[in-house]
Design an enzyme around this catalytic site. Sequence first.
Site, PDB file in Angstrom:
ATOM      1  N   LYS A   1       0.835  -1.208   0.000  1.00 17.57           N
ATOM      2  CA  LYS A   1       0.000   0.000   0.000  1.00 17.57           C
ATOM      3  C   LYS A   1       0.869   1.258   0.000  1.00 17.57           C
ATOM      4  O   LYS A   1       0.631   2.198  -0.773  1.00 17.57           O
ATOM      5  CB  LYS A   1      -0.904  -0.007   1.232  1.00 17.57           C
ATOM      6  N   ASN A   2       1.883   1.292   0.861  1.00 16.48           N
ATOM      7  CA  ASN A   2       2.677   2.505   1.030  1.00 16.48           C
ATOM      8  C   ASN A   2       3.567   2.816  -0.163  1.00 16.48           C
ATOM      9  O   ASN A   2       4.118   3.908  -0.254  1.00 16.48           O
ATOM     10  CB  ASN A   2       3.531   2.411   2.299  1.00 16.48           C
TER      11      ASN A   2
ATOM     12  N   CYS B   1      -5.423   8.153   9.148  1.00 20.56           N
ATOM     13  CA  CYS B   1      -5.675   7.543  10.459  1.00 20.56           C
ATOM     14  C   CYS B   1      -5.399   8.521  11.589  1.00 20.56           C
ATOM     15  O   CYS B   1      -4.534   9.364  11.510  1.00 20.56           O
ATOM     16  CB  CYS B   1      -4.785   6.305  10.620  1.00 20.56           C
TER      17      CYS B   1
ATOM     18  N   ASP C   1       4.533   1.040  11.892  1.00 17.13           N
ATOM     19  CA  ASP C   1       3.382   0.246  11.454  1.00 17.13           C
ATOM     20  C   ASP C   1       3.484  -1.214  11.877  1.00 17.13           C
ATOM     21  O   ASP C   1       2.492  -1.948  11.806  1.00 17.13           O
ATOM     22  CB  ASP C   1       3.228   0.333   9.935  1.00 17.13           C
TER      23      ASP C   1
ATOM     24  N   VAL D   1       7.606   7.744  16.655  1.00 18.40           N
ATOM     25  CA  VAL D   1       7.224   8.274  15.343  1.00 18.40           C
ATOM     26  C   VAL D   1       5.884   9.003  15.398  1.00 18.40           C
ATOM     27  O   VAL D   1       5.775  10.153  14.961  1.00 18.40           O
ATOM     28  CB  VAL D   1       7.190   7.143  14.296  1.00 18.40           C
TER      29      VAL D   1
END
Length: 442
Positions: free
Chosen positions: A23-24, A118, A307, A329
Amino acid sequence: MPTRYDIVGGRPLQGTLRVSGAKNAALKMIVAALIADGTTTLHNVPRITDVEITLKLCEELGARYRWRDETTVEIDARNINNAVIPLKYSGSTRTPILFVSPLLHRLGKAELTTIGGCSIGPRPINYHIAGLRQLGAHVEEISRTSYRFQADRLHGNIINLEYPSVGATENLLMAAVGARGRTVIRNAAIEPEILNLAGMLQAMGAVVYQDVNRTWIVEGTTRFRAVEYEVMDDRIEAASFAACAVATGGEVLVKGAIQRDMVTFLDWLRKVGGEFDIYPDGIRFYRQDRLRPVNLETDVHPGFMTDWQPPFVVLLTQAEGISVVHETVYESRFGYVEALVSMGAHIQLTNDCLGSRECRFTNKNYLHSALISGPTLLRGGTLHIPDLRAGFAYVMAALIASGESQIYGTEFVQRGYANLIGKLREIGADISETPVETAESP
């Protein structure tokens, strides 16, 4: 219609699955396709909500796209004619800010209102704006959340990022490839997904390469050809399934898990008691012994990825002893912990920096460190997902837990995990999806 996941936990996961494209990487490469004057073909693109939103946004700007098969998409950017990035997409994804650079190249202007994504921290766009200004863009703040960008042509410059932001690095790379002269981006992000994007830009005709000390160097050009390029496999998805396999005491071969992209995760998984075998097409994950506590800090690449943190915290609830996780982060990443506590996890949050790494949140009132005591027998429950990565953490907790769980807000998970239900069923999970009326959601 919204859906709910119904999960019966308590069984080891066994079998083989294949991860999707990252996705990223895919989202940024779709945006980069707008720089090319022609039709770009991207392979291994995940069929997830965020990809569909990004493609619709391209369409609103004048591009056309079509799915050639389940994971191959063609993007024709020859008719880009709209410089206004639609507001209706800004609340659902962080991608809109990245469209500014291609629009400056193609139309000399762009207009953006607000951004979303998010709820794991503010993630302001100040790094993007400061960098674009250094490259010669005129940025007008129309309101607190609206900006107008203009530039006849950007020019190269030396940019020192205050923080190695992934999004800002990607945006500035896409801006710099079309700027006049040389651009040097220092203290930049160097994640594998950025290397994937840089490789695509190079194939399109750019001169872009990584130098020492987190530095990118770009020689600007004016001609970009359409290319055929492949999105890397998703290392976040691979780590998520790895954590599930170890936490449930199962054994799962994750095809598409690439060792070079997961070295840090693999080291920490082994420290906690997980094990793995490397194969040419993937990695097999399992547990050999009891799970042990660790003291872990997240960081930008090559550190432990933020993540990866939520599923790893769920894994640590099954370790014998007290683990510490220091999030450096995103200041609000631990928003999912309360639900885990309701399932029986023993997790305490603190605003202290429980680690040795330099942290931007020192002496600030952010609950960004966690103490996890285990092992804990988790109980099934009713959960509502607050963000993408927390969503998988809830699914994973439900797979570990005794009894049944109902998980609402599944649209968050579907933003980043393609065919999650099917993949989990392939490895023996008892999971189903039920349509729900909005009023049913807790």
